[in-house]
Write a protein that holds these residues in place. Structure first.
Motif, PDB file in Angstrom:
ATOM      1  N   LEU A   2     -25.050  28.269 -81.427  1.00 26.50           N
ATOM      2  CA  LEU A   2     -26.472  28.008 -81.185  1.00 26.50           C
ATOM      3  C   LEU A   2     -26.660  26.662 -80.494  1.00 26.50           C
ATOM      4  CD1 LEU A   2     -29.436  28.692 -83.496  1.00 26.50           C
ATOM      5  CD2 LEU A   2     -29.175  26.437 -82.523  1.00 26.50           C
ATOM      6  N   LEU A   3     -25.985  25.621 -80.999  1.00 23.59           N
ATOM      7  CA  LEU A   3     -26.150  24.289 -80.417  1.00 23.59           C
ATOM      8  C   LEU A   3     -25.547  24.201 -79.017  1.00 23.59           C
ATOM      9  CD1 LEU A   3     -25.479  22.057 -83.560  1.00 23.59           C
ATOM     10  CD2 LEU A   3     -27.682  22.634 -82.502  1.00 23.59           C
ATOM     11  N   THR A   4     -24.440  24.880 -78.782  1.00 20.62           N
ATOM     12  CA  THR A   4     -23.838  24.893 -77.452  1.00 20.62           C
ATOM     13  C   THR A   4     -24.814  25.495 -76.447  1.00 20.62           C
ATOM     14  OG1 THR A   4     -21.610  25.021 -78.380  1.00 20.62           O
ATOM     15  CG2 THR A   4     -21.891  25.757 -76.087  1.00 20.62           C
ATOM     16  N   GLN A   5     -25.402  26.627 -76.802  1.00 19.20           N
ATOM     17  CA  GLN A   5     -26.378  27.271 -75.920  1.00 19.20           C
ATOM     18  C   GLN A   5     -27.620  26.393 -75.737  1.00 19.20           C
ATOM     19  OE1 GLN A   5     -27.102  31.266 -77.365  1.00 19.20           O
ATOM     20  NE2 GLN A   5     -24.911  31.591 -77.654  1.00 19.20           N
ATOM     21  N   LYS A   6     -28.054  25.756 -76.812  1.00 22.10           N
ATOM     22  CA  LYS A   6     -29.233  24.883 -76.759  1.00 22.10           C
ATOM     23  C   LYS A   6     -29.047  23.806 -75.683  1.00 22.10           C
ATOM     24  CE  LYS A   6     -31.464  21.376 -79.702  1.00 22.10           C
ATOM     25  NZ  LYS A   6     -32.854  21.791 -79.573  1.00 22.10           N
ATOM     26  N   TRP A   7     -27.910  23.109 -75.737  1.00 29.54           N
ATOM     27  CA  TRP A   7     -27.715  21.993 -74.819  1.00 29.54           C
ATOM     28  C   TRP A   7     -27.248  22.419 -73.439  1.00 29.54           C
ATOM     29  CZ3 TRP A   7     -25.998  19.881 -79.930  1.00 29.54           C
ATOM     30  CH2 TRP A   7     -27.076  19.262 -80.559  1.00 29.54           C
ATOM     31  N   GLU A   8     -26.994  23.684 -73.246  1.00 27.77           N
ATOM     32  CA  GLU A   8     -26.816  24.197 -71.886  1.00 27.77           C
ATOM     33  C   GLU A   8     -28.175  24.342 -71.206  1.00 27.77           C
ATOM     34  OE1 GLU A   8     -24.562  27.778 -72.455  1.00 27.77           O
ATOM     35  OE2 GLU A   8     -22.670  26.676 -72.674  1.00 27.77           O
ATOM     36  N   ARG A   9     -29.226  24.560 -71.996  1.00 26.18           N
ATOM     37  CA  ARG A   9     -30.600  24.710 -71.481  1.00 26.18           C
ATOM     38  C   ARG A   9     -31.392  23.406 -71.524  1.00 26.18           C
ATOM     39  NH1 ARG A   9     -30.341  28.380 -75.469  1.00 26.18           N
ATOM     40  NH2 ARG A   9     -31.874  27.211 -76.646  1.00 26.18           N
ATOM     41  N   GLU A  10     -31.182  22.625 -72.584  1.00 27.38           N
ATOM     42  CA  GLU A  10     -31.964  21.404 -72.820  1.00 27.38           C
ATOM     43  C   GLU A  10     -31.136  20.204 -72.383  1.00 27.38           C
ATOM     44  OE1 GLU A  10     -33.175  21.492 -76.938  1.00 27.38           O
ATOM     45  OE2 GLU A  10     -34.398  23.283 -76.623  1.00 27.38           O
ATOM     46  N   LEU A  11     -31.377  19.749 -71.153  1.00 31.41           N
ATOM     47  CA  LEU A  11     -30.579  18.691 -70.539  1.00 31.41           C
ATOM     48  C   LEU A  11     -31.198  17.323 -70.819  1.00 31.41           C
ATOM     49  CD1 LEU A  11     -30.122  20.552 -67.142  1.00 31.41           C
ATOM     50  CD2 LEU A  11     -28.631  20.638 -69.171  1.00 31.41           C
ATOM     51  N   ASP A  12     -30.367  16.292 -70.836  1.00 32.93           N
ATOM     52  CA  ASP A  12     -30.807  14.907 -71.085  1.00 32.93           C
ATOM     53  C   ASP A  12     -31.601  14.780 -72.379  1.00 32.93           C
ATOM     54  OD1 ASP A  12     -29.579  13.899 -68.789  1.00 32.93           O
ATOM     55  OD2 ASP A  12     -31.291  14.477 -67.556  1.00 32.93           O
ATOM     56  N   TYR A  13     -31.173  15.509 -73.385  1.00 28.70           N
ATOM     57  CA  TYR A  13     -31.799  15.591 -74.707  1.00 28.70           C
ATOM     58  C   TYR A  13     -31.737  14.250 -75.417  1.00 28.70           C
ATOM     59  CZ  TYR A  13     -31.869  17.273 -79.626  1.00 28.70           C
ATOM     60  OH  TYR A  13     -32.114  17.482 -80.955  1.00 28.70           O
ATOM     61  N   ARG A  14     -32.891  13.825 -75.964  1.00 30.49           N
ATOM     62  CA  ARG A  14     -32.974  12.633 -76.805  1.00 30.49           C
ATOM     63  C   ARG A  14     -33.930  12.944 -77.947  1.00 30.49           C
ATOM     64  NH1 ARG A  14     -32.413  11.095 -71.647  1.00 30.49           N
ATOM     65  NH2 ARG A  14     -30.982   9.423 -71.141  1.00 30.49           N
ATOM     66  N   LEU A  15     -33.489  12.664 -79.170  1.00 29.55           N
ATOM     67  CA  LEU A  15     -34.177  13.078 -80.391  1.00 29.55           C
ATOM     68  C   LEU A  15     -34.507  11.890 -81.285  1.00 29.55           C
ATOM     69  CD1 LEU A  15     -34.754  15.264 -82.735  1.00 29.55           C
ATOM     70  CD2 LEU A  15     -32.334  14.932 -83.299  1.00 29.55           C
ATOM     71  N   ILE A  16     -35.689  11.947 -81.911  1.00 31.59           N
ATOM     72  CA  ILE A  16     -36.056  11.006 -82.971  1.00 31.59           C
ATOM     73  C   ILE A  16     -36.496  11.826 -84.175  1.00 31.59           C
ATOM     74  CG2 ILE A  16     -37.584   9.151 -83.719  1.00 31.59           C
ATOM     75  CD1 ILE A  16     -37.854   8.288 -80.802  1.00 31.59           C
ATOM     76  N   LYS A  17     -35.915  11.530 -85.333  1.00 25.76           N
ATOM     77  CA  LYS A  17     -36.290  12.174 -86.599  1.00 25.76           C
ATOM     78  C   LYS A  17     -36.937  11.131 -87.501  1.00 25.76           C
ATOM     79  CE  LYS A  17     -32.571  15.626 -86.786  1.00 25.76           C
ATOM     80  NZ  LYS A  17     -33.263  16.875 -86.946  1.00 25.76           N
ATOM     81  N   GLU A  18     -37.819  11.600 -88.381  1.00 20.65           N
ATOM     82  CA  GLU A  18     -38.475  10.708 -89.331  1.00 20.65           C
ATOM     83  C   GLU A  18     -38.606  11.414 -90.671  1.00 20.65           C
ATOM     84  OE1 GLU A  18     -42.938   9.449 -89.181  1.00 20.65           O
ATOM     85  OE2 GLU A  18     -41.781   7.918 -88.091  1.00 20.65           O
ATOM     86  N   LEU A  19     -38.252  10.711 -91.726  1.00 18.01           N
ATOM     87  CA  LEU A  19     -38.387  11.255 -93.072  1.00 18.01           C
ATOM     88  C   LEU A  19     -39.852  11.540 -93.353  1.00 18.01           C
ATOM     89  CD1 LEU A  19     -37.181  11.877 -95.895  1.00 18.01           C
ATOM     90  CD2 LEU A  19     -37.549   9.446 -96.439  1.00 18.01           C
ATOM     91  N   TRP A  20     -40.128  12.739 -93.863  1.00 20.52           N
ATOM     92  CA  TRP A  20     -41.492  13.123 -94.222  1.00 20.52           C
ATOM     93  C   TRP A  20     -41.663  13.108 -95.742  1.00 20.52           C
ATOM     94  CZ3 TRP A  20     -45.822  13.253 -91.676  1.00 20.52           C
ATOM     95  CH2 TRP A  20     -46.914  13.951 -92.185  1.00 20.52           C
TER      96      TRP A  20
END
Length: 155
Positions: free
Chosen positions: A59-77
């Motif tokens: 799933l993640l391999t396919q994700k990053w084949e489509r979603e290029l230059d990905y940058r993520l921020i997560k925050e505790l809810w």
């Protein structure tokens, strides 16, 4: 194999777990990321359901084949015991150069070894202009300590 911090979580250890996940996902290395999940981890990612590390890697391999230059921020809810709720946003471009910001929430459950056994992710994508981008740091690396988080960015 254990993946500290371990449940039951405190505000400090839950925030550490969230930042560790963010840093790992920003590597865009599916094999490395999969090691944070139990062998039979169960995921709902958008409308896709997968189980097990091999399926997570796919799933993640396919994700990053489509979603290029990905940058993520997560925050505790929120957190309690062995459960953590996270809100997140990430930016990426598609193969045609169009930029998007994805917003979402995740609910995580962990086993006693600190491996995630369940991940429920709800995600919505919004097209943005290049001038609207907010996430700037070297690709495939962690967010710098001085880069604002989601709340600081008003997201």
């Amino acid at each position: 194999m254990t993946r500290p911090p371990l449940p039951p979580f405190t505000a400090t250890t839950a925030a550490q777990k969230v930042r560790a996940a963010e840093d790992a996902w920003n590597t865009r290395d599916p094999e490395r990321i999969s090691l944070a999940y139990s062998e039979d981890s169960w995921w709902r990612n958008r409308s896709t359901f997968v189980q097990g590390r091999a399926a997570i890697v796919d799933l993640l391999t396919q994700k990053w084949e489509r979603e290029l230059d990905y940058r993520l921020i997560k925050e505790l809810w929120a957190f309690t015991g062995d459960v953590i709720a996270v809100r997140f946003a990430y930016e990426y471009r598609d193969a045609d150069g169009r930029w998007f910001r994805a917003h979402g929430n995740e609910n995580w459950r962990f086993d006693e070894d600190g491996l995630m056994t369940h991940r429920h992710a709800s995600i919505n994508d919004v097209a943005i202009e290049d001038s609207e981008r907010l996430f700037f740091w070297d690709a495939a690396g962690p967010r710098p300590a001085d880069h604002p988080g989601l709340s600081d960015l008003g997201l």
